[in-house]
Scaffold this motif. Structure first.
Motif, PDB file in Angstrom:
ATOM      1  N   LEU A 201       0.825  -1.209   0.000  1.00  0.00           N
ATOM      2  CA  LEU A 201       0.000   0.000   0.000  1.00  0.00           C
ATOM      3  C   LEU A 201       0.859   1.258   0.000  1.00  0.00           C
ATOM      4  O   LEU A 201       0.582   2.214  -0.733  1.00  0.00           O
ATOM      5  N   ARG A 202       1.918   1.253   0.817  1.00  0.00           N
ATOM      6  CA  ARG A 202       2.758   2.438   0.909  1.00  0.00           C
ATOM      7  C   ARG A 202       3.542   2.678  -0.373  1.00  0.00           C
ATOM      8  O   ARG A 202       3.832   3.820  -0.723  1.00  0.00           O
ATOM      9  N   SER A 203       3.920   1.602  -1.085  1.00  0.00           N
ATOM     10  CA  SER A 203       4.640   1.780  -2.343  1.00  0.00           C
ATOM     11  C   SER A 203       3.767   2.499  -3.364  1.00  0.00           C
ATOM     12  O   SER A 203       4.245   3.341  -4.135  1.00  0.00           O
ATOM     13  N   ASP A 204       2.485   2.188  -3.363  1.00  0.00           N
ATOM     14  CA  ASP A 204       1.568   2.888  -4.264  1.00  0.00           C
ATOM     15  C   ASP A 204       1.403   4.341  -3.813  1.00  0.00           C
ATOM     16  O   ASP A 204       1.277   5.250  -4.638  1.00  0.00           O
ATOM     17  N   LEU A 205       1.438   4.556  -2.495  1.00  0.00           N
ATOM     18  CA  LEU A 205       1.309   5.912  -1.965  1.00  0.00           C
ATOM     19  C   LEU A 205       2.510   6.766  -2.351  1.00  0.00           C
ATOM     20  O   LEU A 205       2.372   7.966  -2.589  1.00  0.00           O
ATOM     21  N   VAL A 206       3.703   6.159  -2.425  1.00  0.00           N
ATOM     22  CA  VAL A 206       4.890   6.902  -2.840  1.00  0.00           C
ATOM     23  C   VAL A 206       4.709   7.444  -4.252  1.00  0.00           C
ATOM     24  O   VAL A 206       5.009   8.612  -4.539  1.00  0.00           O
ATOM     25  N   ASP A 207       4.199   6.594  -5.150  1.00  0.00           N
ATOM     26  CA  ASP A 207       3.974   7.021  -6.533  1.00  0.00           C
ATOM     27  C   ASP A 207       2.973   8.170  -6.589  1.00  0.00           C
ATOM     28  O   ASP A 207       3.174   9.160  -7.293  1.00  0.00           O
ATOM     29  N   ARG A 208       1.900   8.055  -5.819  1.00  0.00           N
ATOM     30  CA  ARG A 208       0.876   9.095  -5.814  1.00  0.00           C
ATOM     31  C   ARG A 208       1.414  10.389  -5.194  1.00  0.00           C
ATOM     32  O   ARG A 208       1.148  11.489  -5.682  1.00  0.00           O
ATOM     33  N   THR A 209       2.217  10.256  -4.121  1.00  0.00           N
ATOM     34  CA  THR A 209       2.790  11.429  -3.470  1.00  0.00           C
ATOM     35  C   THR A 209       3.740  12.164  -4.415  1.00  0.00           C
ATOM     36  O   THR A 209       3.772  13.392  -4.460  1.00  0.00           O
ATOM     37  N   TYR A 210       4.514  11.388  -5.180  1.00  0.00           N
ATOM     38  CA  TYR A 210       5.459  12.015  -6.122  1.00  0.00           C
ATOM     39  C   TYR A 210       4.721  12.842  -7.166  1.00  0.00           C
ATOM     40  O   TYR A 210       5.153  13.948  -7.504  1.00  0.00           O
ATOM     41  N   ARG A 211       3.604  12.325  -7.633  1.00  0.00           N
ATOM     42  CA  ARG A 211       2.857  13.040  -8.667  1.00  0.00           C
ATOM     43  C   ARG A 211       2.128  14.251  -8.091  1.00  0.00           C
ATOM     44  O   ARG A 211       2.048  15.292  -8.755  1.00  0.00           O
ATOM     45  N   GLU A 212       1.621  14.128  -6.881  1.00  0.00           N
ATOM     46  CA  GLU A 212       0.765  15.181  -6.346  1.00  0.00           C
ATOM     47  C   GLU A 212       1.500  16.206  -5.487  1.00  0.00           C
ATOM     48  O   GLU A 212       1.140  17.382  -5.475  1.00  0.00           O
ATOM     49  N   ARG A 213       2.539  15.774  -4.744  1.00  0.00           N
ATOM     50  CA  ARG A 213       3.181  16.691  -3.802  1.00  0.00           C
ATOM     51  C   ARG A 213       4.679  16.865  -4.013  1.00  0.00           C
ATOM     52  O   ARG A 213       5.350  17.542  -3.255  1.00  0.00           O
ATOM     53  N   GLY A 214       5.253  16.217  -4.999  1.00  0.00           N
ATOM     54  CA  GLY A 214       6.643  16.466  -5.343  1.00  0.00           C
ATOM     55  C   GLY A 214       7.599  15.449  -4.764  1.00  0.00           C
ATOM     56  O   GLY A 214       7.239  14.571  -3.969  1.00  0.00           O
ATOM     57  N   ILE A 215       8.877  15.580  -5.147  1.00  0.00           N
ATOM     58  CA  ILE A 215       9.891  14.579  -4.819  1.00  0.00           C
ATOM     59  C   ILE A 215      10.260  14.579  -3.340  1.00  0.00           C
ATOM     60  O   ILE A 215      10.578  13.551  -2.768  1.00  0.00           O
TER      61      ILE A 215
END
Length: 379
Positions: A201-215
């Protein structure tokens, strides 16, 4: 004498029936594991394809949204200066804007459906993974039980004097194996299985966070994910140690204890010192396993129950005995008081008694605990 033979024959019949039942159960569990694994691989591939489609739809939606934005600006410009454009031009701009909005709405709806499908696949995969792990653990334990029933149990049965003793001993073996299987299954389910599900679940959240809130936010999530993976790795290593450390057969008792204590110190943030004395040597397997388990249980008790900040471990080998001392600075307890769930100490005493050894516990509330174990070993 006739009753003895009848009892032995009846017991042999029971054992044979148990062997057949356990063998069939093992085959069924293996089939469940294989079916679950095949389904897991199929769903994993489908999840990869679904995630790829979600990303594609997100990109398409973003591009369409940009086009809609420009088309609306164009429509606003034409509407304000309609006298400079023909009716046909205005109609074309309007229809183009409407068509883009319809395409964007359909794309977003498809994206929503694919996200729901992705979440459903991840949920099913977690359940399948749990089923596979439990089936494999159960299969391994059943193999141990089957080995007892087909070989070890029969050898022991031949040495016992009557059918009653054989029946009681067999029931104890099976009961102990069942309890160990439940414990291991529970530990895997509550530990690594849950952690790995969270990692997914967290790995998918990393991808979403990168797209929405930056690196920067994505890197923060990655650090948190790393901690979770580290915890899961520790749990797996701990369970392997509980089963049987492989280094014990290859390297011997002292190197295995050094590695075990270093691992416990690293992952529990508690200072643990280890001091071996005497000439290091190898013992029979039963002694090395017993000594390792006794020290392991004593250290685990200090970590789990004593709330210690420092643990000192000493092992002394002489020509005819081995002594283990585990001392902690924890909260201590009253050894004379019997606790309902003190199975660890009970198991240690039983193991020491089986080896004709001695075990002493010095402890009092607020003054820490010292466990001293002496095992006579000759040759």
């Amino acid at each position: 004498m006739t009753e003895q033979k009848l009892g032995d024959k009846a017991l042999d019949t029971i054992i044979n029936e148990m062997v057949d039942t356990v063998t069939n159960s093992k085959d069924e569990i293996f089939q469940i594991s294989e079916d679950s694994r095949n389904e897991f691989e199929k769903l994993s591939q489908e999840l990869i394809d679904t995630k790829r489609q979600v990303h594609t739809l997100i990109d398409d939606g973003d591009k369409l949204q940009q086009k809609v934005k420009f088309s609306r600006m164009r429509l606003s410009e034409v509407s304000k200066q309609f006298q400079e454009y023909s009716e046909e031009d205005i109609r074309q701009v309007y229809e183009q804007t409407h068509a883009l909005q319809m395409d964007l709405s359909m794309t977003r709806e498809k994206e929503k459906q694919m996200r729901e499908r992705r979440d459903d696949l991840e949920f099913r995969l977690r359940n399948l993974e749990d089923t596979i792990e439990r089936a494999e653990g159960l299969g391994g334990k059943i193999s141990v039980v089957l080995n007892y029933l087909t070989e070890d149990f029969k050898h022991v049965s031949d040495a016992l004097e009557d059918a009653k003793e054989k029946q009681q001993f067999g029931l104890k073996i099976i009961e102990a194996q069942e309890e160990e299987r439940r414990r291991l299954s529970r530990e895997i389910h509550d530990g690594p299985a849950q952690m790995l599900a969270n990692v997914m679940l967290r790995s998918d959240l990393v991808d979403r966070t990168y797209r929405e809130r930056g690196i920067d936010q994505a890197m923060a999530e990655m650090k948190s994910l790393k901690k979770m993976v580290r915890s899961a790795l520790y749990e797996v290593r701990r369970i392997i140690y509980d089963l049987r450390p492989m280094a014990l057969d290859d390297l011997g008792l002292i190197p295995t204890l050094k590695k075990y204590i270093a691992t416990m110190e690293d992952y529990n943030n508690v200072r643990i010192t280890f001091q071996p004395f005497g000439k290091e040597r190898r013992f029979e397997t039963k002694y090395e396993v017993a000594l390792f388990r006794l020290l392991q249980e004593a250290v685990q008790n200090a970590l789990k129950h004593a709330e210690a900040t420092e643990i000192k471990v000493k092992v002394e080998m002489t020509h005819n005995a081995t002594t283990i001392i585990v001392k902690d600075d924890g909260k201590g307890f009253d050894p004379s008081e019997k606790k309902e769930q003190s199975f660890g100490l009970v198991g240690m005493r039983e193991r020491v008694d089986m080896l004709d050894g001695e075990m002493k516990i010095d402890s009092s509330p607020g003054k820490g605990t010292m466990v001293t174990i002496l095992i006579p070993i000759n040759g």
